[in-house]
Design a protein around this motif. Structure first.
Motif, PDB file in Angstrom:
ATOM      1  N   MET A 113       4.444   7.375 -18.924  1.00 19.35           N
ATOM      2  CA  MET A 113       4.098   7.620 -17.557  1.00 19.35           C
ATOM      3  C   MET A 113       4.743   6.512 -16.722  1.00 19.35           C
ATOM      4  O   MET A 113       4.648   5.344 -17.068  1.00 19.35           O
ATOM      5  N   LEU A 114       5.411   6.911 -15.633  1.00 20.32           N
ATOM      6  CA  LEU A 114       6.099   5.966 -14.754  1.00 20.32           C
ATOM      7  C   LEU A 114       5.456   5.975 -13.370  1.00 20.32           C
ATOM      8  O   LEU A 114       4.842   6.949 -12.965  1.00 20.32           O
ATOM      9  N   THR A 115       5.634   4.888 -12.657  1.00 20.97           N
ATOM     10  CA  THR A 115       5.220   4.818 -11.263  1.00 20.97           C
ATOM     11  C   THR A 115       6.364   4.228 -10.457  1.00 20.97           C
ATOM     12  O   THR A 115       7.189   3.489 -10.989  1.00 20.97           O
ATOM     13  N   ARG A 116       6.409   4.566  -9.205  1.00 16.89           N
ATOM     14  CA  ARG A 116       7.498   4.041  -8.378  1.00 16.89           C
ATOM     15  C   ARG A 116       7.113   2.691  -7.791  1.00 16.89           C
ATOM     16  O   ARG A 116       5.947   2.357  -7.632  1.00 16.89           O
ATOM     17  N   ALA A 143      11.550   2.951 -10.614  1.00 14.19           N
ATOM     18  CA  ALA A 143      10.405   3.381 -11.422  1.00 14.19           C
ATOM     19  C   ALA A 143      10.158   2.372 -12.536  1.00 14.19           C
ATOM     20  O   ALA A 143      11.090   1.866 -13.148  1.00 14.19           O
ATOM     21  N   VAL A 144       8.896   2.089 -12.770  1.00 11.94           N
ATOM     22  CA  VAL A 144       8.508   1.177 -13.844  1.00 11.94           C
ATOM     23  C   VAL A 144       7.457   1.864 -14.712  1.00 11.94           C
ATOM     24  O   VAL A 144       6.693   2.695 -14.225  1.00 11.94           O
ATOM     25  N   PRO A 145       7.410   1.516 -15.996  1.00 10.01           N
ATOM     26  CA  PRO A 145       6.409   2.123 -16.874  1.00 10.01           C
ATOM     27  C   PRO A 145       4.995   1.734 -16.459  1.00 10.01           C
ATOM     28  O   PRO A 145       4.714   0.575 -16.173  1.00 10.01           O
ATOM     29  N   LEU A 146       4.135   2.718 -16.416  1.00  9.62           N
ATOM     30  CA  LEU A 146       2.719   2.501 -16.132  1.00  9.62           C
ATOM     31  C   LEU A 146       1.920   2.543 -17.427  1.00  9.62           C
ATOM     32  O   LEU A 146       0.994   1.781 -17.623  1.00  9.62           O
ATOM     33  N   GLU A 168      -8.931   2.085 -12.583  1.00 11.77           N
ATOM     34  CA  GLU A 168      -9.894   2.472 -11.551  1.00 11.77           C
ATOM     35  C   GLU A 168      -9.501   2.070 -10.135  1.00 11.77           C
ATOM     36  O   GLU A 168      -9.642   2.843  -9.210  1.00 11.77           O
ATOM     37  N   ASN A 169      -9.060   0.862  -9.937  1.00 13.56           N
ATOM     38  CA  ASN A 169      -8.757   0.368  -8.589  1.00 13.56           C
ATOM     39  C   ASN A 169      -7.260   0.333  -8.312  1.00 13.56           C
ATOM     40  O   ASN A 169      -6.761  -0.603  -7.715  1.00 13.56           O
ATOM     41  N   SER A 170      -6.577   1.357  -8.725  1.00  9.77           N
ATOM     42  CA  SER A 170      -5.133   1.376  -8.548  1.00  9.77           C
ATOM     43  C   SER A 170      -4.711   2.513  -7.623  1.00  9.77           C
ATOM     44  O   SER A 170      -5.534   3.118  -6.951  1.00  9.77           O
ATOM     45  N   PHE A 171      -3.441   2.765  -7.590  1.00 12.64           N
ATOM     46  CA  PHE A 171      -2.850   3.823  -6.774  1.00 12.64           C
ATOM     47  C   PHE A 171      -3.129   3.604  -5.291  1.00 12.64           C
ATOM     48  O   PHE A 171      -3.559   4.507  -4.581  1.00 12.64           O
ATOM     49  N   GLY A 172      -2.879   2.386  -4.856  1.00 14.78           N
ATOM     50  CA  GLY A 172      -3.031   2.058  -3.440  1.00 14.78           C
ATOM     51  C   GLY A 172      -4.452   2.174  -2.936  1.00 14.78           C
ATOM     52  O   GLY A 172      -4.678   2.421  -1.757  1.00 14.78           O
ATOM     53  N   GLY A 173      -5.419   2.002  -3.828  1.00 13.31           N
ATOM     54  CA  GLY A 173      -6.815   2.099  -3.439  1.00 13.31           C
ATOM     55  C   GLY A 173      -7.363   3.515  -3.441  1.00 13.31           C
ATOM     56  O   GLY A 173      -8.559   3.716  -3.243  1.00 13.31           O
ATOM     57  N   LEU A 174      -6.510   4.514  -3.673  1.00 12.69           N
ATOM     58  CA  LEU A 174      -6.968   5.905  -3.701  1.00 12.69           C
ATOM     59  C   LEU A 174      -7.778   6.222  -4.960  1.00 12.69           C
ATOM     60  O   LEU A 174      -8.645   7.063  -4.944  1.00 12.69           O
ATOM     61  N   GLY A 175      -7.415   5.571  -6.057  1.00 11.88           N
ATOM     62  CA  GLY A 175      -8.056   5.865  -7.325  1.00 11.88           C
ATOM     63  C   GLY A 175      -7.411   7.026  -8.071  1.00 11.88           C
ATOM     64  O   GLY A 175      -7.840   7.385  -9.150  1.00 11.88           O
ATOM     65  N   TYR A 186      -7.587  18.530 -14.165  1.00  9.34           N
ATOM     66  CA  TYR A 186      -8.978  18.271 -14.547  1.00  9.34           C
ATOM     67  C   TYR A 186      -9.360  16.810 -14.300  1.00  9.34           C
ATOM     68  O   TYR A 186     -10.407  16.521 -13.749  1.00  9.34           O
ATOM     69  N   VAL A 187      -8.494  15.891 -14.726  1.00 10.20           N
ATOM     70  CA  VAL A 187      -8.804  14.458 -14.634  1.00 10.20           C
ATOM     71  C   VAL A 187      -8.580  13.919 -13.229  1.00 10.20           C
ATOM     72  O   VAL A 187      -9.365  13.102 -12.741  1.00 10.20           O
ATOM     73  N   TRP A 188      -7.517  14.359 -12.567  1.00  9.57           N
ATOM     74  CA  TRP A 188      -7.204  13.906 -11.205  1.00  9.57           C
ATOM     75  C   TRP A 188      -7.095  15.126 -10.288  1.00  9.57           C
ATOM     76  O   TRP A 188      -5.992  15.523  -9.884  1.00  9.57           O
ATOM     77  N   PRO A 189      -8.209  15.744  -9.913  1.00  7.56           N
ATOM     78  CA  PRO A 189      -8.154  16.988  -9.127  1.00  7.56           C
ATOM     79  C   PRO A 189      -7.545  16.828  -7.737  1.00  7.56           C
ATOM     80  O   PRO A 189      -7.086  17.806  -7.159  1.00  7.56           O
ATOM     81  N   ASN A 190      -7.520  15.626  -7.195  1.00 11.00           N
ATOM     82  CA  ASN A 190      -6.963  15.403  -5.863  1.00 11.00           C
ATOM     83  C   ASN A 190      -5.452  15.177  -5.848  1.00 11.00           C
ATOM     84  O   ASN A 190      -4.846  15.101  -4.796  1.00 11.00           O
ATOM     85  N   SER A 191      -4.865  15.058  -7.026  1.00 14.78           N
ATOM     86  CA  SER A 191      -3.421  14.839  -7.141  1.00 14.78           C
ATOM     87  C   SER A 191      -2.670  16.156  -7.067  1.00 14.78           C
ATOM     88  O   SER A 191      -3.161  17.195  -7.511  1.00 14.78           O
ATOM     89  N   LYS A 192      -1.472  16.093  -6.528  1.00 17.52           N
ATOM     90  CA  LYS A 192      -0.592  17.254  -6.489  1.00 17.52           C
ATOM     91  C   LYS A 192       0.296  17.214  -7.729  1.00 17.52           C
ATOM     92  O   LYS A 192       0.764  16.158  -8.126  1.00 17.52           O
ATOM     93  N   THR A 193       0.530  18.366  -8.345  1.00 17.23           N
ATOM     94  CA  THR A 193       1.370  18.447  -9.529  1.00 17.23           C
ATOM     95  C   THR A 193       2.605  19.280  -9.212  1.00 17.23           C
ATOM     96  O   THR A 193       2.481  20.418  -8.764  1.00 17.23           O
ATOM     97  N   LEU A 194       3.774  18.693  -9.429  1.00 16.19           N
ATOM     98  CA  LEU A 194       5.040  19.379  -9.178  1.00 16.19           C
ATOM     99  C   LEU A 194       5.732  19.652 -10.505  1.00 16.19           C
ATOM    100  O   LEU A 194       5.737  18.811 -11.403  1.00 16.19           O
TER     101      LEU A 194
END
Length: 73
Positions: free
Chosen positions: A1-4, A9-12, A37-44, A63-71
């Protein structure tokens, strides 16, 4: 899993699981979520996931992150 980040991009996380069922993905994503828990810019939760065409993976992410968009790419 990577994050920008500012440099690209760096490995998460590296996720190692027994299989590729939806339950396997849910388990690994739930463990990852509890450690971030306290990551993703405070969004969680991440704003966007980019995945391949694995229905099991995409369903587990929803299921785990219902507020995230999946592309799909």
């Amino acid at each position: 899993m990577l994050t920008r980040c500012a440099v690209g991009a760096v490995p998460l996380a590296i996720l190692i699981k027994k299989g590729q069922s939806e339950e396997d993905y849910r388990c690994e994503f739930t463990l990852l979520k509890s450690s971030l828990e306290n990551s993703f810019g405070g969004l969680g939760y991440p704003k966007i996931f980019i995945t391949d065409d694995s229905d099991a993976e995409r369903n587990a992410l929803k299921y785990v992150w219902p507020n995230s968009k999946t592309l799909l790419i």
